[in-house]
Scaffold this active site. Structure first.
Site, PDB file in Angstrom:
ATOM      1  N   HIS A 182       7.992  75.405  40.263  1.00  0.00           N
ATOM      2  CA  HIS A 182       9.390  75.540  40.695  1.00  0.00           C
ATOM      3  C   HIS A 182       9.935  76.960  40.496  1.00  0.00           C
ATOM      4  O   HIS A 182      11.149  77.151  40.409  1.00  0.00           O
ATOM      5  CB  HIS A 182      10.294  74.540  39.959  1.00  0.00           C
ATOM      6  CG  HIS A 182      10.047  73.117  40.347  1.00  0.00           C
ATOM      7  ND1 HIS A 182      10.704  72.059  39.761  1.00  0.00           N
ATOM      8  CD2 HIS A 182       9.194  72.553  41.246  1.00  0.00           C
ATOM      9  CE1 HIS A 182      10.281  70.915  40.280  1.00  0.00           C
ATOM     10  NE2 HIS A 182       9.353  71.198  41.189  1.00  0.00           N
ATOM     11  N   THR A 213       8.772  71.264  49.803  1.00  0.00           N
ATOM     12  CA  THR A 213       8.506  72.561  50.428  1.00  0.00           C
ATOM     13  C   THR A 213       7.553  72.369  51.603  1.00  0.00           C
ATOM     14  O   THR A 213       6.540  71.683  51.484  1.00  0.00           O
ATOM     15  CB  THR A 213       7.887  73.539  49.415  1.00  0.00           C
ATOM     16  OG1 THR A 213       8.765  73.665  48.298  1.00  0.00           O
ATOM     17  CG2 THR A 213       7.674  74.911  50.029  1.00  0.00           C
ATOM     18  N   LEU A 265       1.823  72.900  46.215  1.00  0.00           N
ATOM     19  CA  LEU A 265       3.014  73.077  47.038  1.00  0.00           C
ATOM     20  C   LEU A 265       3.901  71.868  46.778  1.00  0.00           C
ATOM     21  O   LEU A 265       3.453  70.728  46.879  1.00  0.00           O
ATOM     22  CB  LEU A 265       2.630  73.161  48.523  1.00  0.00           C
ATOM     23  CG  LEU A 265       3.602  73.874  49.458  1.00  0.00           C
ATOM     24  CD1 LEU A 265       3.820  75.322  49.027  1.00  0.00           C
ATOM     25  CD2 LEU A 265       3.096  73.837  50.891  1.00  0.00           C
ATOM     26  N   ASP A 266       5.161  72.125  46.421  1.00  0.00           N
ATOM     27  CA  ASP A 266       6.085  71.044  46.089  1.00  0.00           C
ATOM     28  C   ASP A 266       6.246  70.068  47.257  1.00  0.00           C
ATOM     29  O   ASP A 266       6.117  70.449  48.426  1.00  0.00           O
ATOM     30  CB  ASP A 266       7.475  71.605  45.766  1.00  0.00           C
ATOM     31  CG  ASP A 266       7.516  72.341  44.447  1.00  0.00           C
ATOM     32  OD1 ASP A 266       6.543  72.248  43.680  1.00  0.00           O
ATOM     33  OD2 ASP A 266       8.539  73.017  44.199  1.00  0.00           O
ATOM     34  N   LYS A 267       6.566  68.841  46.917  1.00  0.00           N
ATOM     35  CA  LYS A 267       6.784  67.806  47.932  1.00  0.00           C
ATOM     36  C   LYS A 267       7.807  68.245  48.976  1.00  0.00           C
ATOM     37  O   LYS A 267       7.605  68.054  50.184  1.00  0.00           O
ATOM     38  CB  LYS A 267       7.243  66.509  47.254  1.00  0.00           C
ATOM     39  CG  LYS A 267       7.579  65.379  48.227  1.00  0.00           C
ATOM     40  CD  LYS A 267       8.046  64.140  47.480  1.00  0.00           C
ATOM     41  CE  LYS A 267       8.445  63.036  48.457  1.00  0.00           C
ATOM     42  NZ  LYS A 267       8.892  61.811  47.758  1.00  0.00           N
TER      43      LYS A 267
END
Length: 228
Positions: free
Chosen positions: A158, A63, A59-61
């Site tokens: 992404h 998000t 999970l992106d930073k």
């Protein structure tokens, strides 16, 4: 870890799996620039087990929302297979600039890294890239922005951010793939809303939801979101 330790809210717990509500802006792993990260706080989530849980997917930073942790090695193996096979159902909410004309559809657009540098996470649309598929549905519209439900069928880095930007409706606050004049300074409006995990073969899938973060509340309410 002292002041840098951040323990996110726990959404679900059983013998194999934890689901936490990761805040936007909290990196999962330590980065070259330092700063708080989830890995440094996992000991607080052992709940009596001898070892800390580990992250089962990405999970992106920037998000927020549902993030799965495996509580031990065998749990991580089982969860890894479920994520790799695409049997975990992931639902994201996003607020985008502009928006699609239709009410639902899909984005079938291959993605590839922008740079050959293995340390670079930036992606681009590329016909020679890896197949990438996102299904979307409009949940609301207001003020030239759209509240979307996004379901990534594939799990490229992404993917949702690049796919939305490539359609001409970048995610609000995305300073990498969709800078919009006059909209600076906002957090990324992308939230991992729910996960449905078929973890136990003889039981119904586990469904977990994360409430939307505070920084998305104003835009979501404008688009028609009404908290329970």
């Amino acid at each position: 870890m002292g002041s840098t330790q951040i323990v996110p809210p726990l959404l679900y717990r059983d013998a194999l799996m934890l689901v936490i509500d990761k805040p936007a802006g909290l990196a999962v792993h330590p980065g070259p620039g330092g700063g708080p990260n989830l890995t440094g706080s996992l000991d607080a989530l052992r709940f009596g087990l001898p070892r800390r849980p580990e992250v089962a997917h990405r999970l992106d930073k920037e998000t927020s929302g549902c993030l799965v942790l495996g509580r031990h090695r065998q749990a991580l193996i089982r969860l890894g297979k479920l994520f790799a096979s695409g049997t975990v159902e992931k639902v994201y909410w996003a607020v985008v600039e502009g928006g699609p004309d239709a009410e639902e559809g899909e984005i079938d657009l291959p993605l590839a890294p922008r740079s050959p540098d293995p340390k670079s996470w930036l992606m681009k649309a590329d016909p020679a890239g890896q197949p990438s598929l996102t299904r979307w549905r409009v949940l609301g519209r207001a003020g030239g922005q759209t509240w979307l439900e996004l379901r990534p069928v594939t799990g490229r880095t992404h993917q949702l951010r690049v796919h939305c930007a490539a359609q001409g409706w970048p995610i609000l606050g995305d300073g990498i793939y969709g800078v919009v004049p006059g909209r600076g300074g906002q957090r990324l409006h992308l939230h991992a809303r729910s996960l449905t995990v078929p973890l136990y073969p003889k039981k119904p899938p586990i469904h977990v939801e994360a409430p939307p973060p505070e920084h998305m509340a104003e835009r979501l309410k404008a688009c028609g979101y009404a908290p329970d």
